[in-house]
Design an enzyme around this catalytic site. Structure first.
Site, PDB file in Angstrom:
ATOM      1  N   ARG A  10       5.053  -5.667  13.831  1.00 50.78           N
ATOM      2  CA  ARG A  10       5.217  -4.405  13.125  1.00 50.78           C
ATOM      3  C   ARG A  10       4.729  -3.275  14.025  1.00 50.78           C
ATOM      4  O   ARG A  10       4.084  -3.512  15.045  1.00 50.78           O
ATOM      5  CB  ARG A  10       4.427  -4.422  11.824  1.00 50.78           C
ATOM      6  CG  ARG A  10       4.929  -5.417  10.799  1.00 50.78           C
ATOM      7  CD  ARG A  10       3.909  -5.659   9.700  1.00 50.78           C
ATOM      8  NE  ARG A  10       3.548  -4.440   8.999  1.00 50.78           N
ATOM      9  CZ  ARG A  10       2.447  -4.273   8.265  1.00 50.78           C
ATOM     10  NH1 ARG A  10       1.576  -5.265   8.160  1.00 50.78           N
ATOM     11  NH2 ARG A  10       2.210  -3.138   7.649  1.00 50.78           N
ATOM     12  N   SER A  12       2.651  -0.592  13.210  1.00 53.11           N
ATOM     13  CA  SER A  12       1.414   0.129  12.892  1.00 53.11           C
ATOM     14  C   SER A  12       0.422  -0.016  14.041  1.00 53.11           C
ATOM     15  O   SER A  12       0.496  -0.967  14.830  1.00 53.11           O
ATOM     16  CB  SER A  12       0.795  -0.408  11.608  1.00 53.11           C
ATOM     17  OG  SER A  12       0.246  -1.701  11.828  1.00 53.11           O
ATOM     18  N   LYS A  84      -3.238 -12.921   6.511  1.00 48.69           N
ATOM     19  CA  LYS A  84      -3.253 -12.690   5.070  1.00 48.69           C
ATOM     20  C   LYS A  84      -1.922 -12.138   4.558  1.00 48.69           C
ATOM     21  O   LYS A  84      -1.682 -12.146   3.353  1.00 48.69           O
ATOM     22  CB  LYS A  84      -4.396 -11.749   4.681  1.00 48.69           C
ATOM     23  CG  LYS A  84      -4.270 -10.318   5.144  1.00 48.69           C
ATOM     24  CD  LYS A  84      -5.499  -9.513   4.721  1.00 48.69           C
ATOM     25  CE  LYS A  84      -5.430  -8.073   5.188  1.00 48.69           C
ATOM     26  NZ  LYS A  84      -4.334  -7.319   4.567  1.00 48.69           N
ATOM     27  N   ASP A  85      -1.060 -11.691   5.453  1.00 44.98           N
ATOM     28  CA  ASP A  85       0.271 -11.205   5.053  1.00 44.98           C
ATOM     29  C   ASP A  85       1.315 -12.306   4.985  1.00 44.98           C
ATOM     30  O   ASP A  85       2.436 -12.071   4.539  1.00 44.98           O
ATOM     31  CB  ASP A  85       0.770 -10.137   6.041  1.00 44.98           C
ATOM     32  CG  ASP A  85      -0.028  -8.842   5.972  1.00 44.98           C
ATOM     33  OD1 ASP A  85      -0.640  -8.587   4.912  1.00 44.98           O
ATOM     34  OD2 ASP A  85      -0.036  -8.103   6.971  1.00 44.98           O
ATOM     35  N   SER A 130      -4.338  -3.691  -3.040  1.00 46.45           N
ATOM     36  CA  SER A 130      -4.543  -5.127  -3.196  1.00 46.45           C
ATOM     37  C   SER A 130      -4.983  -5.448  -4.620  1.00 46.45           C
ATOM     38  O   SER A 130      -5.996  -4.926  -5.101  1.00 46.45           O
ATOM     39  CB  SER A 130      -5.610  -5.604  -2.201  1.00 46.45           C
ATOM     40  OG  SER A 130      -6.197  -6.815  -2.620  1.00 46.45           O
ATOM     41  N   ARG A 132      -6.291  -8.189  -5.582  1.00 49.03           N
ATOM     42  CA  ARG A 132      -7.599  -8.849  -5.475  1.00 49.03           C
ATOM     43  C   ARG A 132      -8.714  -7.817  -5.400  1.00 49.03           C
ATOM     44  O   ARG A 132      -9.710  -7.900  -6.149  1.00 49.03           O
ATOM     45  CB  ARG A 132      -7.627  -9.753  -4.230  1.00 49.03           C
ATOM     46  CG  ARG A 132      -8.993 -10.376  -3.940  1.00 49.03           C
ATOM     47  CD  ARG A 132      -8.993 -11.044  -2.570  1.00 49.03           C
ATOM     48  NE  ARG A 132      -8.672 -10.123  -1.499  1.00 49.03           N
ATOM     49  CZ  ARG A 132      -9.557  -9.325  -0.877  1.00 49.03           C
ATOM     50  NH1 ARG A 132     -10.834  -9.358  -1.217  1.00 49.03           N
ATOM     51  NH2 ARG A 132      -9.177  -8.520   0.090  1.00 49.03           N
ATOM     52  N   ARG A 133      -8.579  -6.857  -4.518  1.00 50.68           N
ATOM     53  CA  ARG A 133      -9.616  -5.838  -4.392  1.00 50.68           C
ATOM     54  C   ARG A 133      -9.743  -5.023  -5.670  1.00 50.68           C
ATOM     55  O   ARG A 133     -10.859  -4.708  -6.109  1.00 50.68           O
ATOM     56  CB  ARG A 133      -9.303  -4.920  -3.198  1.00 50.68           C
ATOM     57  CG  ARG A 133      -9.510  -5.598  -1.845  1.00 50.68           C
ATOM     58  CD  ARG A 133      -9.057  -4.713  -0.710  1.00 50.68           C
ATOM     59  NE  ARG A 133      -9.266  -5.360   0.589  1.00 50.68           N
ATOM     60  CZ  ARG A 133      -8.516  -5.132   1.670  1.00 50.68           C
ATOM     61  NH1 ARG A 133      -7.496  -4.283   1.604  1.00 50.68           N
ATOM     62  NH2 ARG A 133      -8.767  -5.751   2.798  1.00 50.68           N
ATOM     63  N   ARG A 150      -1.311   2.888  -0.864  1.00 57.82           N
ATOM     64  CA  ARG A 150      -0.520   2.202   0.137  1.00 57.82           C
ATOM     65  C   ARG A 150      -0.605   2.933   1.472  1.00 57.82           C
ATOM     66  O   ARG A 150      -0.996   4.076   1.565  1.00 57.82           O
ATOM     67  CB  ARG A 150       0.962   2.140  -0.304  1.00 57.82           C
ATOM     68  CG  ARG A 150       1.269   1.172  -1.425  1.00 57.82           C
ATOM     69  CD  ARG A 150       1.144  -0.283  -1.032  1.00 57.82           C
ATOM     70  NE  ARG A 150       1.732  -0.600   0.246  1.00 57.82           N
ATOM     71  CZ  ARG A 150       3.035  -0.779   0.447  1.00 57.82           C
ATOM     72  NH1 ARG A 150       3.880  -0.696  -0.560  1.00 57.82           N
ATOM     73  NH2 ARG A 150       3.498  -1.072   1.649  1.00 57.82           N
ATOM     74  N   ASN A 152      -0.800   2.377   6.137  1.00 54.57           N
ATOM     75  CA  ASN A 152      -1.612   1.705   7.141  1.00 54.57           C
ATOM     76  C   ASN A 152      -3.029   2.279   7.130  1.00 54.57           C
ATOM     77  O   ASN A 152      -3.353   3.179   6.348  1.00 54.57           O
ATOM     78  CB  ASN A 152      -0.963   1.799   8.531  1.00 54.57           C
ATOM     79  CG  ASN A 152      -0.834   3.234   9.031  1.00 54.57           C
ATOM     80  OD1 ASN A 152      -1.687   4.078   8.785  1.00 54.57           O
ATOM     81  ND2 ASN A 152       0.239   3.523   9.748  1.00 54.57           N
ATOM     82  N   VAL A 153      -3.886   1.741   7.982  1.00 51.06           N
ATOM     83  CA  VAL A 153      -5.300   2.132   7.966  1.00 51.06           C
ATOM     84  C   VAL A 153      -5.466   3.634   8.121  1.00 51.06           C
ATOM     85  O   VAL A 153      -6.189   4.290   7.356  1.00 51.06           O
ATOM     86  CB  VAL A 153      -6.072   1.387   9.074  1.00 51.06           C
ATOM     87  CG1 VAL A 153      -7.482   1.941   9.211  1.00 51.06           C
ATOM     88  CG2 VAL A 153      -6.104  -0.110   8.783  1.00 51.06           C
ATOM     89  N   THR A 155      -3.352   6.029   7.536  1.00 47.98           N
ATOM     90  CA  THR A 155      -2.830   6.746   6.374  1.00 47.98           C
ATOM     91  C   THR A 155      -3.835   6.737   5.233  1.00 47.98           C
ATOM     92  O   THR A 155      -4.077   7.751   4.573  1.00 47.98           O
ATOM     93  CB  THR A 155      -1.511   6.109   5.897  1.00 47.98           C
ATOM     94  OG1 THR A 155      -0.549   6.197   6.951  1.00 47.98           O
ATOM     95  CG2 THR A 155      -0.970   6.811   4.655  1.00 47.98           C
ATOM     96  N   ARG A 156      -4.464   5.594   5.000  1.00 46.58           N
ATOM     97  CA  ARG A 156      -5.431   5.505   3.906  1.00 46.58           C
ATOM     98  C   ARG A 156      -6.676   6.353   4.192  1.00 46.58           C
ATOM     99  O   ARG A 156      -7.218   6.993   3.285  1.00 46.58           O
ATOM    100  CB  ARG A 156      -5.818   4.044   3.675  1.00 46.58           C
ATOM    101  CG  ARG A 156      -4.637   3.196   3.227  1.00 46.58           C
ATOM    102  CD  ARG A 156      -5.042   1.783   2.889  1.00 46.58           C
ATOM    103  NE  ARG A 156      -3.938   0.855   3.067  1.00 46.58           N
ATOM    104  CZ  ARG A 156      -3.912  -0.390   2.635  1.00 46.58           C
ATOM    105  NH1 ARG A 156      -4.953  -0.875   1.998  1.00 46.58           N
ATOM    106  NH2 ARG A 156      -2.879  -1.167   2.836  1.00 46.58           N
ATOM    107  N   CYS A 243       1.242 -11.653  -3.503  1.00 48.29           N
ATOM    108  CA  CYS A 243       0.653 -10.349  -3.795  1.00 48.29           C
ATOM    109  C   CYS A 243       0.633 -10.071  -5.296  1.00 48.29           C
ATOM    110  O   CYS A 243       0.124  -9.052  -5.730  1.00 48.29           O
ATOM    111  CB  CYS A 243       1.435  -9.246  -3.078  1.00 48.29           C
ATOM    112  SG  CYS A 243       1.062  -9.130  -1.322  1.00 48.29           S
TER     113      CYS A 243
END
Length: 308
Positions: A10, A12, A84-85, A130, A132-133, A150, A152-153, A155-156, A243
């Site tokens: 990818r 990112s 994890k993906d 996530s 889970r989170r 949502r 990438n790192v 962006t968040r 997911c």
């Protein structure tokens, strides 16, 4: 020199860092020059869909589908992924051939209104995509407003700076690989905030029967990480994890023994069931599978109903 290995990834910053780490390890293991590699960036559905949770858009395969298509079409020779993906079922003709040494598997809290989740004011917003989170945050602090986050790192982190949320949780391994450890305000304990199966580990996918590639990857494969991930992925597979389901699982290898802890939790964080298991590392997959059956028996067959 003619390129002899095309690495699919990818686009990112984190994905590219993982692809270049793989390249560097191959170069060191085989004495190969940088010119022997080409990093091929492939846009995935998961990267393009940003307006809704992955659980609504199709799950984990959205981050791998186009890359795996390129692998099967021989446009690339290997694919580098965040473990994890990865879905637990791979397309026919593909396999996970190597795992790099695992980074720290913990989650990291990045807070603006407070340094810890416990310190956030009542009703504060915490962003995460996530399930889970989200569930684990709600278990800790049912009063918080957990919002979909949502991107990438980078962006968040930008959304945090813009005030979209008061805090977010990211994989510590990814932040370390990007040199962004300084943004972390708290690290989440593995026992009370367990990670996603595969978190912190880079995996490499290749075509079944591609012996030249297999020989190259054997030199950089980390056996303990592979054993731990076999356990975690078996746990996930036996629970039909995707997911769409909040599942945590983490295995460690000590000598010849695998130690595993798993968790299933309802999306609202109100109900959860844990399991612990250990046994010979060579039987890691079976131990993960057995642990899933144990925790499913604890929870009852209806525990997962209506989660999707």
């Amino acid at each position: 020199m003619q390129t002899i290995l095309r690495i699919g990834t990818r686009g990112s910053p984190l994905a590219l860092a993982q692809a270049h780490e793989t390249q560097a390890r191959l170069m060191a293991a085989h004495g190969m020059p940088v010119e022997a590699f080409e990093v091929v960036v492939i846009s995935t559905s998961g990267d393009r869909i940003q307006d809704r949770p992955l659980s609504e858009a199709g799950g984990k395969g959205l981050f791998t589908k186009e890359i795996e298509e390129a692998l099967l079409a021989r446009r690339i020779d290997i694919a580098v992924h965040s473990s994890k993906d990865m879905p637990t079922v791979l397309p026919d003709g593909l396999e996970l051939s190597a795992f790099l040494p695992r980074e720290d598997a913990r989650d990291a809290f990045v807070g603006k209104a407070a340094k810890t989740i416990a310190g956030l004011p009542h009703g504060a917003k915490v962003g995460s995509s996530s399930l889970r989170r989200q569930a684990l945050i709600r278990r800790m602090r049912p009063d918080l407003d957990v919002v979909m986050f949502r991107g990438n790192v980078q962006t968040r982190l930008r959304k945090l700076d813009e005030g979209v949320a008061d805090g977010t949780i990211l994989a510590y391994a990814g932040l370390k690989r990007l040199g962004l450890e300084d943004v972390v305000t708290d690290l989440m304990p593995l026992d009370s905030f367990p990670p996603a199966p595969g978190q912190g580990a880079i995996c490499i996918e290749s075509r079944v029967g591609d012996l030249d590639v297999e020989r190259m990857l054997t030199a950089i494969h980390d056996v303990p990480t592979g054993q731990a991930l076999a356990c975690e992925r078996a746990f996930l597979a036996a629970l039909d994890g995707s997911c769409r389901t909040p599942i945590a699982g983490h295995a460690t290898i000590s000598g010849e023994t695998v130690f595993f802890g798993g968790l299933i939790i309802s999306p609202d964080g109100a109900q959860s069931h844990e399991v612990k298991a250990e046994g010979p590392a060579q039987n890691a997959a079976r131990i993960g599978d057995d642990a899933a059956r144990t925790v499913r028996a604890k929870a009852g067959e209806k525990f997962f109903d209506g989660w999707a």
